[in-house]
Each structure stands twice: as structure tokens, then as C-alpha cells.
Design an enzyme around this catalytic site. Sequence first.
Site, PDB file in Angstrom:
ATOM      1  N   ASP A 112      -4.543   7.263   7.158  1.00  0.00           N
ATOM      2  CA  ASP A 112      -3.879   7.386   5.861  1.00  0.00           C
ATOM      3  C   ASP A 112      -3.268   8.776   5.713  1.00  0.00           C
ATOM      4  O   ASP A 112      -3.989   9.761   5.546  1.00  0.00           O
ATOM      5  CB  ASP A 112      -4.891   7.129   4.744  1.00  0.00           C
ATOM      6  CG  ASP A 112      -4.216   6.959   3.393  1.00  0.00           C
ATOM      7  OD1 ASP A 112      -3.005   7.254   3.284  1.00  0.00           O
ATOM      8  OD2 ASP A 112      -4.892   6.535   2.439  1.00  0.00           O
TER       9      ASP A 112
ATOM     10  N   ASP B 175     -17.415  -0.929  -7.156  1.00  0.00           N
ATOM     11  CA  ASP B 175     -17.525  -1.772  -8.350  1.00  0.00           C
ATOM     12  C   ASP B 175     -16.767  -1.105  -9.498  1.00  0.00           C
ATOM     13  O   ASP B 175     -16.632   0.127  -9.540  1.00  0.00           O
ATOM     14  CB  ASP B 175     -18.989  -1.954  -8.760  1.00  0.00           C
ATOM     15  CG  ASP B 175     -19.770  -2.770  -7.745  1.00  0.00           C
ATOM     16  OD1 ASP B 175     -19.136  -3.478  -6.930  1.00  0.00           O
ATOM     17  OD2 ASP B 175     -21.017  -2.693  -7.763  1.00  0.00           O
TER      18      ASP B 175
ATOM     19  N   ASN C 108     -14.367  -1.380  -1.612  1.00  0.00           N
ATOM     20  CA  ASN C 108     -15.648  -1.991  -1.989  1.00  0.00           C
ATOM     21  C   ASN C 108     -16.262  -1.506  -3.296  1.00  0.00           C
ATOM     22  O   ASN C 108     -17.325  -2.003  -3.680  1.00  0.00           O
ATOM     23  CB  ASN C 108     -16.677  -1.765  -0.877  1.00  0.00           C
ATOM     24  CG  ASN C 108     -16.457  -2.685   0.301  1.00  0.00           C
ATOM     25  OD1 ASN C 108     -16.566  -3.906   0.188  1.00  0.00           O
ATOM     26  ND2 ASN C 108     -16.128  -2.116   1.451  1.00  0.00           N
TER      27      ASN C 108
ATOM     28  N   HIS D   6      -2.372   0.486  -2.728  1.00  0.00           N
ATOM     29  CA  HIS D   6      -2.284   1.701  -1.926  1.00  0.00           C
ATOM     30  C   HIS D   6      -1.934   1.276  -0.508  1.00  0.00           C
ATOM     31  O   HIS D   6      -2.467   0.285   0.004  1.00  0.00           O
ATOM     32  CB  HIS D   6      -3.601   2.479  -1.954  1.00  0.00           C
ATOM     33  CG  HIS D   6      -3.579   3.731  -1.142  1.00  0.00           C
ATOM     34  ND1 HIS D   6      -2.535   4.631  -1.194  1.00  0.00           N
ATOM     35  CD2 HIS D   6      -4.454   4.237  -0.236  1.00  0.00           C
ATOM     36  CE1 HIS D   6      -2.776   5.634  -0.367  1.00  0.00           C
ATOM     37  NE2 HIS D   6      -3.934   5.412   0.236  1.00  0.00           N
TER      38      HIS D   6
ATOM     39  N   CYS E 171       2.638   6.824  -1.595  1.00  0.00           N
ATOM     40  CA  CYS E 171       1.831   6.247  -0.511  1.00  0.00           C
ATOM     41  C   CYS E 171       2.626   5.381   0.452  1.00  0.00           C
ATOM     42  O   CYS E 171       2.455   5.494   1.675  1.00  0.00           O
ATOM     43  CB  CYS E 171       0.637   5.490  -1.076  1.00  0.00           C
ATOM     44  SG  CYS E 171       1.035   3.970  -1.976  1.00  0.00           S
TER      45      CYS E 171
END
Length: 681
Positions: free
Chosen positions: A355, A397, A395, A332, A274
Site C-alpha cells: 500500500d 468491528d 476485520n 480504499h 489512494c
Amino acid sequence: MEDLKIKNVNLEKSENLERHRTEGFSSSKSLVVRRGAPLRISVQLEGRAFNPKTDSMRIKVMLGRLYVVMPVTFSKKVCSSHWKAYVDPESRDLQNLSIFISTPASASVGYYTFQLYVFTPGRKKTCAFSKFILLCNPWCREDAVYIPFEDQREEYIQNDSGLLFIGTSMNIVSRPWSFDQFEPGVLETCLNLLQVSPQHQKSRRKDYLNRNNPIYISRVVSAMINSEDDRGVLKGKWKGDYKDGVNPSLWTGSGDILTQWAESGYNPVKYGQCWVFAAVMCTVMRVLGIPCRPITNFNSAHDTNANLVIEEYYSETGQKLNHSKDSIWNFHVWVECWMTRRDLGSGMDGWQILDPTPQERSEGVFCCGPAPVKAIKDRRIDLFFDIPFVYAEVNADVHSIIVSEGRVVSYCKDTERVGSVICTKAVGFPRHQNITGDYKCIKSPTLSSRSSTVSEDSTLSRGSSRGVLVFLILDKAPVVGEPVHFTVKVINKEKVAKRMKVHLNAQAKEYNNSPSDTFWESHGVIQLAPMDVKVIHQQILPAQYENVVGDDLINLAVVLDDLASHDRVLASEEFNIASPQLTIQIADEDSIVANKEQAAIVTFTNPFSHPVSGVLTVAGAGLIQGKVHFRMLPLPPGKSVKQRITFIPNKVGTKMLQASLSLSNINSTIRGFKMVSVSRA
């Protein structure tokens, strides 16, 4: 009447490079200019002087088969949306004309050719040919990539070196990188990248027309940095050996990668991960004139089923298991590019996420973005491009699940871990800048947040007691050569005594993969009185982790098992062990001038518990031609070695001298850098 002919056309290269802030491209054979600003050419005529009443001039500008023809006028009035050519009003000598070519602020990026025609009575004509390269212009208010601050233009366009950030959010590691955008051949390779793209091969006309738009350009480049769908620059590889290429951790700059790609006939360079994909894209975008910066997202989620939940599984003794298609990368790296988003209406201008690492397809192709950072924060998942995917990266969980004999025996949720820190290099300074607040609303920290992975609020029960809390706390950021000290804090919230098994487990892991086998563990039993608090101090010695971890990270977990009820509770932490830095010292560093030999000393002190050897590599765009290699003989623990190097700077400005020591008997690379200010002789 005497014939009128064009004797010579001078592109006034040095003047135009300065005017267009493209002096860094002075080694290019072509004149390099920016759109939305005039370029000046000098035309020398022979035979007689130009007569505005009887003679006329036209300029034909061509991009591929597209062209525009414009008369050369004596009026300076220009329009930012049209091509215009005019004679310098200050020009008095009509045999030696100074002509300005004014380019639109929305002109397409690429190689241009132009023809200058002079027509005389009787329609006789004479012509001359020349070429130039046109780039985007972040200094021009009418350009879609205009960025209003000079220090940011300097950082995000002109800076040919920088820092990438890796490691973990609690122990951020600066990795020096040379973007190399002004190195010989890099400009041409970046322009050829557009020519090699499938969009250009499919329809040259359509591609040339679309190259006026940074949104289009950025999607083409995002796809072309990886080689999944095209003849892209880099082939990705995340596991196994790299014997048929280069280990991604050994790259130090973009120039070597882009040069190798071009010289191989545009065959993918092996290998990238990356940060390499992002750094090379940053180079290409800066070359094309689009402000760009690398971004690191710590604990970056890859949510394969788009439910904003990442599930992680552990054994009843704390070993992390590879049971989920979802994953969290410890870090990342992507890029942000600055542009207006007229396609999305007001409010979405500014930094856009792109990306180039091939993770998910976008409109059938492995690319991502541009997704406005503001859209991520505002959860505008209805907008273009790829916003739901990026939103989940910062974001989601985390659900941590303990399984025993195929059954779920414990479960807890963490809402803070993913996207815990998002950062980039600070403008003008060699340190990171936290920009998490640009992506998400920051909650005020609580006593328990992120000092452990389990808090009272986030420990939910599924057949397990809420009566015991466990916290796993690193006493300080771990450093190579020192024990890893950590504390397990257990709180009994009930008025009942408890007897509990304590399982501690450490596994080495790569930043983007599940951990490997356990390399350290500890098991014991503790007694808890009613409402009791127990603190357990533990350490992992260097000899226990050095040969396992290297550049990898550690997944550390504790599981408490209530011997009476068999309720279980888990806490875990993933961390990196900071490597030492190479130190670079330069004598008389305040008086470094171009084209004069300088000396530097690179020093390494062995922090490991055994001798190490390896290869030292020193590089620096604008300072050293190519790379210099030195072999380091086995160095005993605690001892230091110094290596003297000489270099002759060939560019003025602030440059980065970087050194990396690749150790042969440990999977680790030690790095260091020094910023060098080079003045004119």
C-alpha cells in the site's frame, strides 16, 4: 598472424524483444530483456576468423560498480543461478558469431553495460561496449515472481489498461485507468525511481545487490510512490482545494504523472489519493516485471489504536459526528504483487499486499507490505510486513454510539461492515472479481445482514430497550437524476404499545472523511401497537441532492426515540449515487488495424434536473498521442450531445479508449470506456 578485431556487435533487438516478451518496450533506446532467459547478440569480426584453439573471448557485465566477468564458451550448459556466455552451437561461421548471454533468474533489476573482449596470441585484445535493461521474469520458473498461468501474466504484466473500483459495496463503480507502462519514457522513469530512492542514495552497492529480491524492490517502490519521506512521485491531499495541482479525481492514467515527475527533476506531483497511488504503483511494478493488480477494500478501517474497534458517533437526531480518531473509508485501494516469500517459509507465497498511500509508518518509513494475503486470512500477525495494520483494515468491528448532551444513550455493534467486499478486475474481462474469501472466512449471509446496519444479534443495550428493531433499506441502487427511494422498517417486539419519534438525516461525505452538514432531514412520530410492524417509505429528490453530492457519497441515518422510556435505536447506511456512463461507439470495430485512422462517437445524455456544461477529455494508450479536449456547451436536462473523434492506433492488441467529462457546475466527472482490438495492418 593477421590481427583479429571486433567490427560490429548487433543486439538483435527485435528477436530479443520477442524472445523476452518485451515488445511493448520497443520504443526504448535500450534493449529490454528479462532475467533467467538468454539474450542473443551477433558479433562480426574482421581481419580473420575466430580460432577457438588460440583465441578467447570474455564478457564483462556491469551494474553500477558491480561486475561479473565470464568466458565465452562453446558449451551450452547453463545454470539458472549464474551468468554464462556461450557461442550458439549452430554457428558455423567463425567470423560472424552468434553469442548467448544467459542471466541468472535472481539477477538484479536495472541498467546494465557489458564489454566484449577478444584475446589473441600475444595477449592483444579488442573490445566493444553495449547496454541493456534487465527486468524480472514471471515466465521463468526459477524467478521469485513466476506466475504459472499465461492469462494472468497477460493481465498482470502486459495489460496497459484496467479498471479501478470505487463507490460502495452495494453500488460498485468501475473507473477506467491507463497504466501506460509501454508509453515512451515510462520505463526509464520507473528505473530512475529506484535510482532516486533513499536506499540507492545511501549505498549504491547495497541497493544494486538487493535489487535481485522482489520483496526489497516492492518496499522501495511502495515508499517512493508517495513523497512523505523522499523525492517520491505523488503528494497526497484529501481535503481543501487543488488549485496548485490536479484534483486526484481528474487523473486518467499513470503516464502523465510519471512523466511530470521526471520532467520536474523528481519533484512530487500534486495530488494523489489512494486509487492514484495504487494505480501508479501498479504501473511501476508491471514495468519492473513483477505481476501486480489494484485491489479495492470496501469499508476499509483505519484503526489508530489497534484495538480492532472503530467507533462512530451520532447525535440523537441521526447526524453523524466527527468525534473519533479512528475512521472507515468507504473504499480504499492498494495493490497486490505476486512473489514467493522464502523469508517466511512455505505457505505464504502468492499475492502480497502493498500500500503506497501514506497512512502509517513501517520501519520508520511511509510504506506498507509486502504482507501475504494468506497471512491476513490466517491471522498470522507475527509475520512481516505490516500484517496487523492490514488485518484491521478488513476485520475491525464498528461500534455506533448515539450521544446526547455528552452522554452515551445508545450503542450497537456491527461485525460485518468492515471489509464487506474486497475485489479486483477479473482476468481478461472488464468487470470486478470478488476476492473477499482470500482475505477472510466468509460467513453465510443471514436475513438481516447488510440489508441494514442493525440486526437483532448486533443491537446491544446500554440503558436502551431491545424491544424495538429498526432497519434502513435502500429500495434499489440510487441513480443520478432519480429520487433516492428507501424504506424504514420498525418492529415492536414487545406486547406493549409504543409511541416513537422518528428522525431521518442525510449528509454528504467524501469517501475518506466524516460527513459534512445535514442537507436533508425528516422528523415525525409513529404509533406502534403491541408486536406491530411499521413500514415507512421515504425519498430524497434529485433537486435536493444534486448540488450537494456530486462525486461524493451520502450518509443516511434513522434514530428512533421512545417517548416513554427515551430508549433510542439507530440504523445507518452509506451509499453512492451512480453517475451515467459516457457511451463510445466505433464504426467497423471488428476491422481496426494499426496505423490507419479510425473514428469514434462519444455520447452523453444529461440526467440532471438542470443544464450542465464541461470539458470532455479522450485518451487511450496505443491509440491516441496525448489527450484530446472538447468543450461542451450547456446541455439542457434530458438532452444528448455527440462528439466525433478520430485516432490512429500505433500498437497492436487490446487497448482502452477512455473518455471523461468534467462538469463545471457540479462536483462530478462522468466517465466511459471501450476496449478496442487492434490488428496488424
